[in-house]
Design an enzyme around this catalytic site. Sequence first.
Site, PDB file in Angstrom:
ATOM      1  N   LYS A 169      39.067 -80.209  14.642  1.00 56.60           N
ATOM      2  CA  LYS A 169      38.360 -79.271  15.532  1.00 56.60           C
ATOM      3  C   LYS A 169      39.078 -78.438  16.525  1.00 56.60           C
ATOM      4  O   LYS A 169      39.953 -79.115  17.253  1.00 56.60           O
ATOM      5  CB  LYS A 169      37.056 -79.875  16.125  1.00 56.60           C
TER       6      LYS A 169
ATOM      7  N   GLU B 204      17.546 -88.852  14.042  1.00 55.48           N
ATOM      8  CA  GLU B 204      16.474 -88.803  14.586  1.00 55.48           C
ATOM      9  C   GLU B 204      15.278 -89.704  14.168  1.00 55.48           C
ATOM     10  O   GLU B 204      14.616 -90.218  15.234  1.00 55.48           O
ATOM     11  CB  GLU B 204      15.742 -87.356  14.800  1.00 55.48           C
TER      12      GLU B 204
ATOM     13  N   ARG C 252      12.071 -83.583  13.088  1.00 55.65           N
ATOM     14  CA  ARG C 252      12.686 -84.524  12.000  1.00 55.65           C
ATOM     15  C   ARG C 252      11.961 -86.140  11.925  1.00 55.65           C
ATOM     16  O   ARG C 252      12.390 -86.690  10.988  1.00 55.65           O
ATOM     17  CB  ARG C 252      14.237 -84.395  12.005  1.00 55.65           C
TER      18      ARG C 252
END
Length: 627
Positions: free
Chosen positions: A284, A370, A398
């Site tokens: 990243k 979640e 979710r």
Amino acid sequence: MTLDLSKYPHLALANTPEELRKQPRQNLRLLADELRQFLLNCVSQSSGHFASGLGTVELTTALHYVYNTPFDRIVWDVGHQAYPHKILTGRRERMTTIRQKDGLHPFPWPPESQYDTFAVGHSSTSISAALGMAIAAEKEGANRKVVAVIGDGAMTAGLAFEALNHAGDIAKDLVIVLNDNEMSISENVGALNSHLARLLTGEFFNSIRDGGKKILSNLPPIKEFASKAEEHIKGMVVPGTIFEELGFRYIGPIDGHDVDAMVDTLANMRKISGPQILHVVTKKGKGYEQAEQDPIKWHAVPKFDHTTEKFPDSKPGKPSFSAIFGQWLCDMAERDRDLVAITPAMREGSGMVKFSQRFPEQYIDVAIAEQHSVTLAAGLARENKHAIVAIYSTFLQRAYDQLIHDVAIQNLPVLFAIDRAGIVGADGPTHQGAFDISYLRCIPNMIVMTPADEAECRNMLYTGHLAQSPAAVRYPRGAGIGVEPEDEMSLIPLGKSRRTRDIQSENKAHRRVAILNFGALYGEALLAAEQLDASLIDMRFVKPIDEDAIVDAANTHDIIVTLEDGAIAGGAGSAVMEVLHRNKVMCLVHCLGLPDEFVMQGTQAQMYETLGIDAKGIVASVQAQLN
């Protein structure tokens, strides 16, 4: 942004994937370097997601170079990393408008481009969507290739594993690129693994492998021995046994910043049928030192001067609601050793960094899971622990079944600290917290609170934490109106509102207006109430709702105006009308909130104005009702 061709001579010749595929192979490294620099210049001028895109420059270049997009499908997971994809698919001139009102969408968005094959924003959807496309491609017989690009973080979600299990079982023609930007396997990346990846996808290896299987098919004992031998040998040199067990051909890990190796490997994989996984390792923030060192800080950035590698100095401002929650969490944990706070991979965004450092034994990050976070909280609550789930409004969607089935039905005292409720701004429709009031208030046993300011938020968190039933406190992104919370916390009586403004006029002809405010638009409601000379009631609770206050307002005013930063359909305004109907009270009710449509990107202030829920819009809307 005007493209200076002298700075980007190779990128200038690759405005679309078709043009990219006409470039000589030897130019791809230079083109990738220019693409990275162009991305840096764009985001520094416009703000936006940053570190993820820098890490996928070579991968994106290789994918569009090898695959015949848009005929072949590339499905991006989440889409934070898709800025290079947007640049290479005809949108480079508009990149400085990304995430802005009427500008480029923050994530892949099919109405924007034929190269955006699937709308995304939430994680872990790519494999399921790509598998559906692969099944459709097989039915069409069009020899279309389908690729899903998913990060190692998104791979932690149950949805991804469900899709992997199904895809391996039905063995459709599908390539999954696992973009791994963690450091744990960096030592496995290099010349040896690039060579191994080429070897494992090469025609010679695969012809021997497939041919051997045919020869051994009628000799079960030998076939079983050969299969086990292959498994053990591959297990020693390739960390992909789990994917092989799921039915995938595993390739990698390979250096995701070696564009030549990527092109070779992907070209070989394109010739192979069946489910395959290519494991690429990237970094990243690649190419920008500050982002490489701190990819979390540089994940999404404001406008900045990339030559100084520093963000602009920010003026001290009011604390955000996330910060209010984080401080409350620390204060509460000092008192309550049974408190356990859970987050699905949103520690920084939810304001939990300090808490995680001070109380590591009471902090749980479940990764992007979640559903698991909610049922985990239910299990903790079942054993008398005081569970708190810190989650964004749009992500709690979710875990809706878990909220109902595992928490509410058992009436377990789990507190939901719901961040990013209402309009979130630049992330657009996939992230607007529009629906939580509607989907929470219909669940039995739930307490739903909507703080008007920072002090009220702190006290509501305290109230919800001590409640003996499921409770939710929903609060917006950013800061409130600036009401400094007191150190001492106070319980708020359940279902009780507070009247904060009375009508000043004694003129009998004055049309009496009562504004019933639910939550973060209180500042706008107060301004509107002053201009309209209206009563203002801070309702505080959507459930249980203050029926006495509503009936009284209806009996003493000509019109009730409800205001919420959530969907009008099924929202707090609907709850008010239900109360009036239940009590057989006649009164004109005008509901203001989010319309029955998905709200696009733009700043919060811009969207409030567009939707008519800022002070000016409230006044105009009410006056129209009165005329």
